[in-house]
Scaffold this motif. Structure first.
Motif: not given
Length: 324
Positions: A187-193, A171-177
């Motif tokens: 940003p990365m897939p949830y399964g790789e966290v 999400s661009d908004m979350f990156v900017d946040m």
């Protein structure tokens, strides 16, 4: 052979009889698993509806994405293939302008503030906006509050976040946040966290209590800061085609049953959150609760300037901020 077949036939007959007991059975979709608070809340709504309509209306809930992922089920609901749908607000952000506002960082001061807003005029304004998109907005459910967690240190101020790497959704908004808070968004897939934190590719991530627990992220990121930067509600909608096919009396029964399912869902969600919080506390996670959110909120000014561009959204933000 007969011992296996006969019970199966009897069970199938019972299911068919139950489905046929109502004059109209509404098919409702949910991506969450069986037993999840949103799934149970819609099931309870169905029980209320069946009783109040004297058997005219029932709801059959298809959980675990049986009818498809959220993007696909939204379209199916708009076309009338699916009657009802419980969906996160995120997938609606590019479809219905008004849904962007509850997705803004720090727009809500607390979960209680979010409830007050979504139960009031602003919430109704957002529900009404679904009407222009072949949908009927029925009610808002909880999606939890998201906070930052990491493997390095307790975060008590924005200065502690400087240069740290946090996983965010695509999400661009979350990156900017995250960038506005002085950290680096990845940003990365949830399964790789989990492995990302474990190997040091990222320092942490952000999510709600149940996800922090169920993902096992608390095992590798033992510092959790309750900044509650996102408190995004979820929404229950109905196909306009299906809704218009009901009598005025039954339409009102559906609207009321949906509203009455909200406190049920909130109670179930609060219990689930408490259970997860207790589990991670017992595991030795250090939880920061005493944090001044003011600098975090003030840092969001450029984010709001970028995403809150229309007069409608600007007014909604003002109305939310003015809600006590």
């Amino acid at each position: 052979m007969f011992k296996l077949v006969i019970p199966t036939l009897l069970a199938s007959t019972a299911l068919v009889s139950a489905a046929n007991a109502c004059e109209t059975t509404l098919r409702s979709s949910d991506t969450h698993p069986d037993g999840y608070p949103t799934v149970v809340a819609v099931e309870r709504m169905g029980e209320m509806l069946e009783e109040r309509s004297e058997g005219r209306l029932c709801i059959e809930v298809f959980h675990s994405a049986q009818l498809g992922e959220e993007k696909d089920t939204i379209e199916q609901t708009q076309f009338g293939v699916i009657d009802m749908n419980r969906v996160s607000l995120g997938p609606f952000n590019n479809i219905i302008e008004e849904t962007q506002v509850p997705s803004l960082p720090y727009i809500f001061r607390s979960v209680e503030h979010m409830h007050k807003v979504m139960d009031g005029p602003v919430g109704q304004q957002i529900l009404d906006a679904f009407g222009d998109h072949d949908l009927v907005g029925l009610a808002f459910y909880d999606g939890g509050s998201r906070s930052f967690y990491n493997s390095e240190k307790p975060i008590t101020s924005m200065a502690d976040m400087e240069g740290m790497k946090f996983r965010v959704m695509q999400s661009d908004m979350f990156v900017d946040m995250v960038s506005a808070l002085g950290a680096n968004a990845t940003p990365m897939p949830y399964g790789e966290v989990y492995s990302g934190i474990q190997t040091g590719v990222i320092d942490g991530a952000e999510n709600n209590w149940p996800s922090y627990d169920s993902s096992g992220h608390f095992e590798v990121a033992k510092y959790y800061t309750m900044d509650e930067h996102l408190i995004v509600p979820e929404v229950l909608v109905m196909s306009r085609t299906a809704f218009d096919g009901l009598s005025a009396e039954d339409q009102e029964l559906v609207r009321q049953a949906a509203k009455d399912s909200v406190p049920v869902m909130r109670e179930l969600w609060a219990a689930r959150e408490a259970e997860s919080e207790a589990k991670v506390r017992e595991a030795g996670v250090e939880i920061v609760t005493d944090i001044d959110k003011t600098p975090f909120i003030e840092a969001m000014v450029p984010v709001y300037e970028k995403y809150v561009t229309s007069p409608v959204l600007q007014q909604m933000v003002q109305d939310i901020q003015a809600t006590e």
